[in-house]
Design a protein around this motif. Structure first.
Motif, PDB file in Angstrom:
ATOM      1  N   GLU A  98      16.223   8.710  13.404  1.00 14.36           N
ATOM      2  CA  GLU A  98      14.950   9.242  12.931  1.00 14.36           C
ATOM      3  C   GLU A  98      13.907   8.131  12.867  1.00 14.36           C
ATOM      4  N   ARG A  99      12.668   8.532  12.984  1.00 11.32           N
ATOM      5  CA  ARG A  99      11.571   7.573  12.951  1.00 11.32           C
ATOM      6  C   ARG A  99      10.735   7.773  11.695  1.00 11.32           C
ATOM      7  N   VAL A 100      10.530   6.714  10.942  1.00 13.47           N
ATOM      8  CA  VAL A 100       9.663   6.757   9.771  1.00 13.47           C
ATOM      9  C   VAL A 100       8.239   6.450  10.223  1.00 13.47           C
ATOM     10  N   VAL A 101       7.343   7.419   9.974  1.00 20.11           N
ATOM     11  CA  VAL A 101       5.976   7.316  10.482  1.00 20.11           C
ATOM     12  C   VAL A 101       4.990   7.145   9.328  1.00 20.11           C
ATOM     13  N   ALA A 102       4.092   6.206   9.459  1.00 19.56           N
ATOM     14  CA  ALA A 102       3.064   5.982   8.450  1.00 19.56           C
ATOM     15  C   ALA A 102       1.718   6.448   8.959  1.00 19.56           C
ATOM     16  N   ASP A 103       0.887   7.015   8.073  1.00 17.53           N
ATOM     17  CA  ASP A 103      -0.493   7.317   8.450  1.00 17.53           C
ATOM     18  C   ASP A 103      -1.192   6.016   8.815  1.00 17.53           C
ATOM     19  N   TYR A 104      -1.725   5.948  10.002  1.00 20.06           N
ATOM     20  CA  TYR A 104      -2.319   4.685  10.457  1.00 20.06           C
ATOM     21  C   TYR A 104      -3.415   4.963  11.472  1.00 20.06           C
ATOM     22  N   SER A 142       0.838  -1.190   0.000  1.00 16.09           N
ATOM     23  CA  SER A 142       0.000   0.000   0.000  1.00 16.09           C
ATOM     24  C   SER A 142       0.877   1.245   0.000  1.00 16.09           C
ATOM     25  N   SER A 143       0.301   2.366  -0.440  1.00 17.33           N
ATOM     26  CA  SER A 143       1.080   3.597  -0.542  1.00 17.33           C
ATOM     27  C   SER A 143       0.600   4.593   0.496  1.00 17.33           C
ATOM     28  N   PHE A 144       1.327   4.706   1.580  1.00 11.45           N
ATOM     29  CA  PHE A 144       1.003   5.640   2.645  1.00 11.45           C
ATOM     30  C   PHE A 144       2.057   6.732   2.672  1.00 11.45           C
ATOM     31  N   ARG A 145       1.690   7.907   3.196  1.00  6.12           N
ATOM     32  CA  ARG A 145       2.659   8.981   3.356  1.00  6.12           C
ATOM     33  C   ARG A 145       3.596   8.653   4.505  1.00  6.12           C
ATOM     34  N   LEU A 146       4.878   8.865   4.307  1.00  2.00           N
ATOM     35  CA  LEU A 146       5.869   8.580   5.323  1.00  2.00           C
ATOM     36  C   LEU A 146       6.506   9.867   5.795  1.00  2.00           C
ATOM     37  N   HIS A 147       6.835   9.942   7.077  1.00  2.00           N
ATOM     38  CA  HIS A 147       7.442  11.133   7.656  1.00  2.00           C
ATOM     39  C   HIS A 147       8.601  10.714   8.539  1.00  2.00           C
ATOM     40  N   ALA A 148       9.630  11.541   8.598  1.00  2.00           N
ATOM     41  CA  ALA A 148      10.754  11.265   9.485  1.00  2.00           C
ATOM     42  C   ALA A 148      10.632  12.125  10.724  1.00  2.00           C
ATOM     43  N   VAL A 149      10.675  11.480  11.898  1.00  4.65           N
ATOM     44  CA  VAL A 149      10.560  12.194  13.163  1.00  4.65           C
ATOM     45  C   VAL A 149      11.654  11.693  14.088  1.00  4.65           C
ATOM     46  N   SER A 150      12.317  12.585  14.769  1.00  5.44           N
ATOM     47  CA  SER A 150      13.348  12.168  15.710  1.00  5.44           C
ATOM     48  C   SER A 150      12.704  11.423  16.859  1.00  5.44           C
ATOM     49  N   THR A 151      13.236  10.253  17.201  1.00  2.65           N
ATOM     50  CA  THR A 151      12.620   9.435  18.251  1.00  2.65           C
ATOM     51  C   THR A 151      13.034   9.874  19.636  1.00  2.65           C
ATOM     52  N   GLY A 152      14.225  10.438  19.756  1.00  5.06           N
ATOM     53  CA  GLY A 152      14.690  10.816  21.089  1.00  5.06           C
ATOM     54  C   GLY A 152      15.296   9.670  21.846  1.00  5.06           C
ATOM     55  N   PHE A 153      15.276   8.426  21.285  1.00  4.90           N
ATOM     56  CA  PHE A 153      15.845   7.270  21.960  1.00  4.90           C
ATOM     57  C   PHE A 153      17.156   6.891  21.303  1.00  4.90           C
ATOM     58  N   ARG A 154      18.112   6.516  22.111  1.00 14.27           N
ATOM     59  CA  ARG A 154      19.407   6.075  21.606  1.00 14.27           C
ATOM     60  C   ARG A 154      19.794   4.773  22.310  1.00 14.27           C
ATOM     61  N   ASP A 155      20.723   4.087  21.728  1.00 19.19           N
ATOM     62  CA  ASP A 155      21.238   2.896  22.393  1.00 19.19           C
ATOM     63  C   ASP A 155      21.895   3.286  23.706  1.00 19.19           C
ATOM     64  N   ALA A 156      21.962   2.361  24.621  1.00 21.86           N
ATOM     65  CA  ALA A 156      22.552   2.622  25.917  1.00 21.86           C
ATOM     66  C   ALA A 156      24.021   3.027  25.769  1.00 21.86           C
ATOM     67  N   SER A 157      24.728   2.426  24.818  1.00 20.79           N
ATOM     68  CA  SER A 157      26.106   2.804  24.542  1.00 20.79           C
ATOM     69  C   SER A 157      26.177   3.448  23.167  1.00 20.79           C
ATOM     70  N   PRO A 158      27.090   4.451  22.957  1.00 25.71           N
ATOM     71  CA  PRO A 158      27.147   5.160  21.678  1.00 25.71           C
ATOM     72  C   PRO A 158      27.379   4.226  20.504  1.00 25.71           C
ATOM     73  N   SER A 159      28.167   3.192  20.671  1.00 28.16           N
ATOM     74  CA  SER A 159      28.426   2.267  19.581  1.00 28.16           C
ATOM     75  C   SER A 159      28.632   0.866  20.135  1.00 28.16           C
ATOM     76  N   LEU A 160      28.262  -0.096  19.350  1.00 25.03           N
ATOM     77  CA  LEU A 160      28.449  -1.483  19.761  1.00 25.03           C
ATOM     78  C   LEU A 160      29.883  -1.919  19.490  1.00 25.03           C
ATOM     79  N   GLU A 161      30.393  -2.780  20.316  1.00 24.99           N
ATOM     80  CA  GLU A 161      31.682  -3.376  20.041  1.00 24.99           C
ATOM     81  C   GLU A 161      31.590  -4.186  18.755  1.00 24.99           C
ATOM     82  N   ASP A 162      32.707  -4.320  18.069  1.00 26.16           N
ATOM     83  CA  ASP A 162      32.710  -5.036  16.794  1.00 26.16           C
ATOM     84  C   ASP A 162      32.154  -6.446  16.932  1.00 26.16           C
TER      85      ASP A 162
END
Length: 541
Positions: free
Chosen positions: A79-85, A41-61
């Motif tokens: 960013e968060r991709v949001v669909a009309d729903y 289906s074709s819905f409008r998508l929007h990018a929204v900052s989620t405000g959530f991050r991983d507990a650590s800045p980067s994962l170990e290899d």
């Protein structure tokens, strides 16, 4: 329970914010390849900052090699991709059509909306809000009179499109008020399942009713069961799309589940849309990925497999899971396993045997899934901060929670990968504590059942499955009748043997009485198989 439990050939040994701001311009998105059976289906998508991050800045290899990582550039950027729903503009699976009672209304729920389903005098399915407009009594506690639904509080009767046609207390010269009507919901029977359209403002979109191609193939046969479960539908869906737990949780439950077979799995995501996702999966040692999984909004999951037999004939198998949200911490599942080829052994075992096997599988999962539900409610954070999803086992789980990030703002509540929206309203209390059998009579075909077996308890196999299954109810009733009859006959034969003077007659009567007692034991065992929960015994390996 999971996707590996769909083999029809063999009998088993057991069987954030609630709304988000819209940005003025949608992000450009690349079209996704859609499978032939269902267009994307074709819905409008929007990018929204989620405000959530991983507990650590980067994962170990090393961690990055084994844990599921970001699935898109938007996710990498936080960013968060949001669909009309809108959760109401969907069709939800209510019940198996064959199990809808002909002689009583049936109370059901979708999220926090309480519904009553019944068949009118013409056999047509009708669905209303489960509330009498007079004094708010549950209509599902009522009865059917000449095809009309009667509220048992004051006898108001409703028919058709919710019109009130009788009020016993109304004077003879008075007309029934036009406001004395009930809210209706559109329902449709499709491929043996009753679906309900939940929107009260948008006309039903019949093209959204799911259609399952394999179930329409010539020679396709299925075994279908219904189960109420004491955890959220999202937990249920997670469990069903998690084949990695089968060897451990269901060790020796059927011939394919063995804990020593626990191994890495491979996954290939071939489609991501606002309606869900799809892809292939299999064991790491497999030369190819033989299983195709598709999740589709709002709550449909299927796992398909194909193979060609020695005669060059292609056969199709499907494990279909329809997971209806029935409130906070509760869900109802319609599960359908089927195929175009069945083993002769499958014809030897009665349907109720497979039904009780399915109940056993769900009971094996029930304890830890309920505890998982409790932790999510207690912690009140997205799963990203709680789960450790492995690439080799949890790919579908991660995909599902990320899909919830995309559409969860349009649901009453959700637990996503990076977002969360807690319920605004507390869980609906569906029966008064004083009403011992109120819930059973209001919300299931088992009217007036009293006692442990019939208690309205989601931990009770009889309440979770048998009351929703005509076949299993009839089987339990039949075995109870045979047990009582054989017991009475055995007692009578024993008494006659005591009174008989001839030794030959004493022997004949006692042998016959013993056989009858054996029949009582067999009937009791069959009843217990259908109504008694599985209890896990922890064994030392």
């Amino acid at each position: 329970m999971s996707l590996l439990h769909f083999h029809p050939l063999r009998p088993t040994a057991t069987a954030g914010a609630s709304s988000l701001p819209k940005l003025p311009l949608p992000l450009p998105t690349q079209p996704l390849k859609s499978l032939p059976s269902r267009p994307a289906s074709s819905f409008r998508l929007h990018a929204v900052s989620t405000g959530f991050r991983d507990a650590s800045p980067s994962l170990e290899d090393e961690d990055a090699k084994v844990l599921v990582g970001p699935a898109s550039e938007e996710e990498r950027r936080g960013e968060r991709v949001v669909a009309d729903y809108d959760w109401t503009e969907e069709w939800y699976p209510l019940y198996l059509a064959n199990d809808v009672p002909d002689d009583a209304p049936l109370g059901l729920t979708v999220f926090d909306k309480q519904l009553v389903l019944y068949r009118d005098g013409d056999g047509l399915l009708r669905c209303y809000e489960d509330r009498c407009p007079h004094r708010l009594a549950k209509l599902s506690e009522g009865q059917l009179i000449d095809g009309r639904l009667e509220c048992l509080y004051h006898g108001w009767q409703f028919e058709g499109e919710g019109k009130c046609v009788k009020i016993p207390q109304l004077p003879a010269d008075a007309k029934i008020p036009q406001s004395a009507c009930v809210k209706t919901y559109e329902v449709r029977d499709s491929q043996g399942v009753v679906w309900v359209w939940m929107s009260q403002k948008t006309p039903p979109n019949f093209s959204k009713i799911p259609w399952f191609e394999n179930f329409a193939r010539p020679g396709f046969q299925d075994t279908s069961t219904t189960h109420e479960l004491p955890y959220d539908h999202s937990i249920l869906l997670e469990n069903l799309m998690d084949p990695a737990h089968i060897p451990i949780s269901h060790d020796r439950t059927d011939w394919t589940a063995k804990r020593e077979d626990a191994q890495p799995l491979c996954f290939q995501v071939t489609e991501r849309t606002d309606r869900g996702f799809a892809g292939w999966w299999g064991k790491e040692k497999d030369e190819s990925l033989p299983n195709f999984l598709r999740f589709e909004a709002p709550c449909v999951l299927q796992n398909n497999r194909e193979f060609v037999d020695k005669n060059g004939v292609k056969h199709y198998f499907t494990g279909l899971f329809l997971c209806r949200p029935t409130g906070q911490g509760k869900s109802m599942l319609i599960v359908r396993f089927g195929g175009t080829m069945r083993s002769p052994l499958a014809k030897v075992f009665p349907k109720w045997y497979f039904h009780q096997n399915a109940s056993k599988v769900f009971e094996q999962d029930m304890g830890f899934l309920s505890s998982q539900n409790e932790v999510l409610i207690k912690e009140k954070v997205p799963t990203k901060q709680l789960y450790l999803n492995l690439r080799s086992s949890d790919t579908w789980v991660a995909e599902y929670r990320k899909w919830m990030d995309k559409v969860g703002h349009g649901m009453p509540y959700h637990f996503g990968h990076s977002t969360i929206s807690l319920p605004k309203e507390p869980a609906v209390v569906e029966h008064a504590p004083a009403g011992l059998v109120a819930r059973a009579s209001a919300s299931s075909p088992a009217k007036g059942g009293i006692g442990t077996m019939h208690a309205p308890n989601l931990a009770n196999r009889y309440f979770r499955h048998v009351i929703h299954c005509k076949g299993c109810r009839n089987v339990v009733k039949a075995f109870e009748a045979w047990k009582n009859g054989l017991f009475a006959l055995a007692a009578a034969l024993t008494a006659l043997a005591i009174l008989a003077s001839a030794r030959q007659w004493k022997v004949i009567l006692l042998v016959t009485a013993t056989a009858c007692f054996g029949g009582v034991y067999v009937c009791s065992t069959a009843i217990a198989m259908n109504t008694t929960n599985f209890v896990r015994t922890h064994r030392r390996l």
